[in-house]
Motif scaffolding. Structure first.
Motif, mmCIF file in Angstrom:
data_model
loop_
_atom_site.group_PDB
_atom_site.id
_atom_site.type_symbol
_atom_site.label_atom_id
_atom_site.label_comp_id
_atom_site.label_asym_id
_atom_site.label_seq_id
_atom_site.Cartn_x
_atom_site.Cartn_y
_atom_site.Cartn_z
ATOM 1 N N ARG A 1 38.303 26.702 8.082
ATOM 2 C CA ARG A 1 37.161 27.397 9.064
ATOM 3 C C ARG A 1 35.735 26.387 8.919
ATOM 4 N N ARG A 2 35.541 25.836 7.875
ATOM 5 C CA ARG A 2 34.364 24.975 7.846
ATOM 6 C C ARG A 2 34.550 23.867 8.421
ATOM 7 N N ILE A 3 35.661 23.411 8.341
ATOM 8 C CA ILE A 3 35.821 21.951 9.158
ATOM 9 C C ILE A 3 36.026 22.080 10.420
ATOM 10 N N LEU B 1 33.747 21.755 15.974
ATOM 11 C CA LEU B 1 33.289 22.547 17.204
ATOM 12 C C LEU B 1 31.720 22.182 17.353
ATOM 13 N N LEU B 2 30.927 21.978 16.360
ATOM 14 C CA LEU B 2 29.456 21.571 16.478
ATOM 15 C C LEU B 2 29.541 20.195 16.981
ATOM 16 N N THR C 1 47.226 33.047 17.891
ATOM 17 C CA THR C 1 46.420 33.265 16.663
ATOM 18 C C THR C 1 46.839 32.405 15.743
ATOM 19 N N LEU C 2 45.838 32.073 14.626
ATOM 20 C CA LEU C 2 46.553 31.181 13.415
ATOM 21 C C LEU C 2 45.664 31.557 12.548
ATOM 22 N N ALA C 3 46.245 31.985 11.283
ATOM 23 C CA ALA C 3 45.555 32.124 10.072
ATOM 24 C C ALA C 3 44.814 30.801 9.332
#
Ligand code: URA
Length: 267
Positions: A30-32, A37-38, A22-24
């Motif tokens: 998150r946006r990047i 991913l897209l 896991t990574l905070a």
């Protein structure tokens, strides 16, 4: 030259190989990550387009590029808890021995060079006892900026927080990948926390070979610990770690060197 996306992929791969699951991440990250991913789903790869400039070939070019990136390293600077002067590394890009410390302090920030204060002067003496000059090894830090103490700063220093370490980690990992030294000496618990992801004490980590990115790594006490604790046993412990590194590097070890700090025979 590696893109931010490639550096992120390499860092995440390293963390996952280290067993992190896991990574905070903050809202920007998150946006990047969502955009990447897209893009990946659309079949776009992280590789630069064919017409992009060639990646740096030599170690010197790779380090110069990293140094340039580090000066304005947003993941660290946007925390607002680190000072703004970037202190990169010193020594040979072709070094077989790499030493990694914690973060620059007052003198390092002033001179923009790692390990030039009291701890650095002791490190230089330890290297000389090994038969090495600073210019023959590579000396760097897990955190590239002096941790800020606000109005009370003066000449005082503090260790970097976990957040500050995580922000700077891609830089030191990229330096290790560029140099591929024959062995790494981790100076102190903070450097070990950065490179190994462990909160174990130096006492429990030292005296054995560990690994970072496939490179043999040894943890030893930070020179500033030795300045506070000048016992023969602490000095001998560090010296034994240095002897192990010399052996790993195939360096000759004289009987005199072998016996430093077993009695009162200091180098
Ligand atoms: N201590 C460190 O860990 N690094 C430096 O560069 C100086 C002191």
């Amino acid at each position: 030259m590696p893109t931010l996306r490639q550096l992120a992929v390499e860092t995440l791969t390293h963390l996952s190989e280290r067993g992190e699951s896991t990574l905070a991440v903050d809202a920007d990250a998150r946006r990047i990550l969502r955009e990447w991913l897209l893009a990946a789903r659309r079949g776009e790869t992280a590789a630069p387009p064919a017409a992009a400039p060639q990646p740096p070939q030599s170690v010197e070019e790779k380090l110069a590029y990293l140094q340039q990136r580090a000066v304005r390293w947003k993941p660290a600077l946007r925390l607002g808890t680190l000072r703004e002067t970037m202190v990169f590394a010193t020594g040979s890009p072709h070094a077989r021995l790499m030493l990694v410390g914690e973060a620059p302090g007052y003198e390092e920030e002033l001179r923009q060079e790692p390990f030039v204060g009291p701890a650095g002067r002791l490190l230089t003496r330890i290297l000389a006892a090994m038969g090495l000059q600073r210019s023959e090894v590579y000396i760097s830090n897990v955190c590239k900026f002096r941790p800020s103490m606000g109005a009370q700063q003066g000449t005082a220093n503090r260790p970097p927080t976990e957040e500050e370490l995580a922000a700077c980690l891609p830089l030191i990992l990229a330096e290790i990948r560029a140099i591929r030294p024959a062995c790494i000496i981790c100076l102190g618990a903070t450097a070990a926390k950065g490179l190994l992801g462990t909160t174990a004490t130096v006492g429990s980590l030292r005296g054995q070979w560990l690994e970072c990115q496939g490179i043999p790594l040894r943890v030893t006490y930070h020179p500033s610990y030795l300045l506070r604790n000048e016992t023969l046993s602490a000095r001998r412990a560090v010296w034994e770690d240095m002897l192990a590194a010399m052996q790993q590097l195939g360096m000759p070890i004289s009987p005199r060197q072998q016996n430093y700090f077993t009695t009162s025979s200091a180098p």
